[in-house]
Design a protein around this motif. Structure first.
Motif, PDB file in Angstrom:
ATOM      1  N   THR A 102     -79.187 -98.962 -14.410  1.00 29.67           N
ATOM      2  CA  THR A 102     -78.598 -98.254 -14.704  1.00 29.67           C
ATOM      3  C   THR A 102     -77.233 -98.194 -13.896  1.00 29.67           C
ATOM      4  N   SER A 196     -81.349 -85.748 -24.486  1.00 24.15           N
ATOM      5  CA  SER A 196     -82.602 -85.586 -24.313  1.00 24.15           C
ATOM      6  C   SER A 196     -84.297 -86.301 -23.564  1.00 24.15           C
ATOM      7  N   GLU A 329     -81.317 -95.997 -19.779  1.00 22.90           N
ATOM      8  CA  GLU A 329     -81.133 -94.057 -19.645  1.00 22.90           C
ATOM      9  C   GLU A 329     -82.505 -93.950 -20.281  1.00 22.90           C
ATOM     10  N   GLU A 332     -85.667 -94.559 -18.371  1.00 27.36           N
ATOM     11  CA  GLU A 332     -85.448 -94.973 -17.109  1.00 27.36           C
ATOM     12  C   GLU A 332     -85.528 -92.656 -16.357  1.00 27.36           C
ATOM     13  N   SER A 333     -85.006 -92.823 -17.860  1.00 27.90           N
ATOM     14  CA  SER A 333     -85.532 -90.780 -17.620  1.00 27.90           C
ATOM     15  C   SER A 333     -86.407 -90.232 -17.803  1.00 27.90           C
ATOM     16  N   GLU A 336     -88.888 -90.484 -14.992  1.00 33.60           N
ATOM     17  CA  GLU A 336     -87.975 -89.503 -14.311  1.00 33.60           C
ATOM     18  C   GLU A 336     -89.033 -88.097 -14.119  1.00 33.60           C
ATOM     19  N   SER A 337     -88.652 -87.961 -16.023  1.00 33.62           N
ATOM     20  CA  SER A 337     -89.618 -87.242 -16.299  1.00 33.62           C
ATOM     21  C   SER A 337     -90.966 -86.472 -16.255  1.00 33.62           C
ATOM     22  N   VAL A 344     -85.526 -84.395 -18.630  1.00 37.41           N
ATOM     23  CA  VAL A 344     -83.934 -85.272 -18.369  1.00 37.41           C
ATOM     24  C   VAL A 344     -82.376 -85.290 -19.169  1.00 37.41           C
ATOM     25  N   ILE A 346     -80.184 -86.706 -20.957  1.00 35.84           N
ATOM     26  CA  ILE A 346     -78.861 -88.619 -21.097  1.00 35.84           C
ATOM     27  C   ILE A 346     -77.866 -87.960 -20.607  1.00 35.84           C
ATOM     28  N   HIS A 347     -77.014 -88.937 -20.200  1.00 36.68           N
ATOM     29  CA  HIS A 347     -75.675 -88.884 -19.840  1.00 36.68           C
ATOM     30  C   HIS A 347     -74.622 -89.445 -21.065  1.00 36.68           C
TER      31      HIS A 347
END
Length: 368
Positions: A102, A196, A329, A332-333, A336-337, A344, A346-347
């Motif tokens: 990202t 999220s 994203e 990837e998240s 990551e989680s 996580v 999401i922005h």
């Protein structure tokens, strides 16, 4: 206005054949040049496509008659090639993913915004009749308020057929990053953006055996998780469950299933452009196959570029960079989680792309 979008392709690997077949029948696209690190591959493409010249990457980027660069390089090179094209004043359309990370993808979007050029990205399978018919069924209220979805991709591993499968089992590979763009793009198209995620992941083997080609029998190390499960929380409140595996053998579950208050939908394979959509309504006795009602008919890879060409100036393409960034994203998240054990947020966000009315891509006024 009124002229086809002039396209140059960087990367002449196996996937280019699908694009070339569709470019020949899309009036919105005029292919002018191809380039590859292996000049022989570029020459082979040019020899089989009238009016196309084989050039170096530098020559293609400097060409005045290239409006958009189709980036068919390996994922690790997606950001570098896109940034070079943008710096040369070209719009860019890339194979998935938009970039390897990202962070790199954000650089691409920021550079494009500053340069005033457009970014598009595969998959454009979501523009076909399969996903679009399912979307219309949801928009028409056939299942009521969507509650949940499941997305399932199961294969025992690409090493069984791919002669050089190493990438799939190294960082940046794995079932989610490889196949997830099709599924997550479809889920966002159907249910809207994600706010999220939660994830869990595992792997069953530390090595894989190549099953075909000159390296048959060689062992490939597995340095990533090859089985990933994720839960996506959509802004609408719907929950989607991802099941992506290079470990399991087979599944009888639909590729995507959507559940609502008043019915459930079976959605066809998001790696394809068409397929049957089935509805089981509340109180029904059996599944009903819905008539094709939306999407580009007889579409294929490259239709996202033709759709981009017909998008009004200043508007985000349906297969656009913002959607591709959001999907990256999300993936990837999930990973990551899986590492952290925590949800996580999401922005980013991406507006649900405009629906595609049923029809064929015809000659339209083009902005380049």
């Amino acid at each position: 206005m009124g002229k086809p979008l002039r396209v140059g392709i960087i990367g002449c690997g196996a996937i280019i054949a699908q694009y070339l077949a569709n470019f020949r029948r899309l009036d919105q696209i005029h292919l002018v040049a191809v380039a590859d690190l292996d000049p022989a591959r570029a020459r082979a493409v040019a020899e089989g496509y009238d009016g196309v010249r084989a050039v170096s990457v530098d020559e293609l980027l400097a060409a005045d008659d290239v409006d958009l660069v189709l980036n068919l390089t390996i994922p690790a090179a997606h950001a570098e090639v896109a940034l070079r094209a943008i710096a040369a004043g070209k719009s860019v359309y890339g194979e998935k993913p938009l970039a390897a990370t990202t962070g790199e993808a954000r650089q691409v979007l920021d550079a494009a915004r500053a340069a005033g050029v457009t970014v598009g990205c595969a998959p454009d399978t979501v523009l076909g009749t399969g996903i679009q018919t399912a979307r219309k069924a949801i928009d028409d209220g056939l299942i009521g308020k969507p509650i949940s979805a499941t997305a399932t991709m199961v294969t025992p591993g690409h090493e069984r057929w791919h002669p050089n499968p190493d990438f799939y089992y190294q960082p940046g590979g794995g079932p989610l990053l490889d196949m997830g763009p099709y599924y997550v793009s479809a889920l966002v198209t159907l249910l809207g953006p994600v706010v999220s995620v939660m994830g869990a992941a595992s792997h069953t083997r530390n090595q894989r055996t190549i099953g075909s080609g000159p390296r048959k029998g060689q062992l490939v190390p597995v340095d990533i998780d090859s089985h990933v499960t994720g839960v996506l929380v959509h802004a609408s409140g719907a929950l989607s469950t991802l099941f992506m595996s290079f470990d399991a053998v087979q599944s009888k579950s639909p590729n995507i299933e959507i559940h609502g208050e008043n019915g459930s939908l079976v959605v066809p394979d998001p790696n394809h452009f068409d397929g049957n959509v089935q509805l089981f309504g509340l109180g029904a006795d059996s599944w009903e196959t819905l008539p094709v009602s939306a999407g580009y008919v007889d579409s294929g890879r490259g239709f996202g570029i033709a759709d981009l060409a017909a998008t009004p100036a200043g508007s985000e393409p349906r297969a656009g960079g913002l959607l591709a960034y959001h999907v990256l994203e999300v993936m990837e998240s999930v990973l990551e989680s899986a590492r952290s054990g925590a949800a996580v947020p999401i922005h980013s966000t991406a507006a649900r792309p405009d629906a595609v009315e049923l029809g064929c891509l015809a000659v339209q006024e083009i902005s380049s």
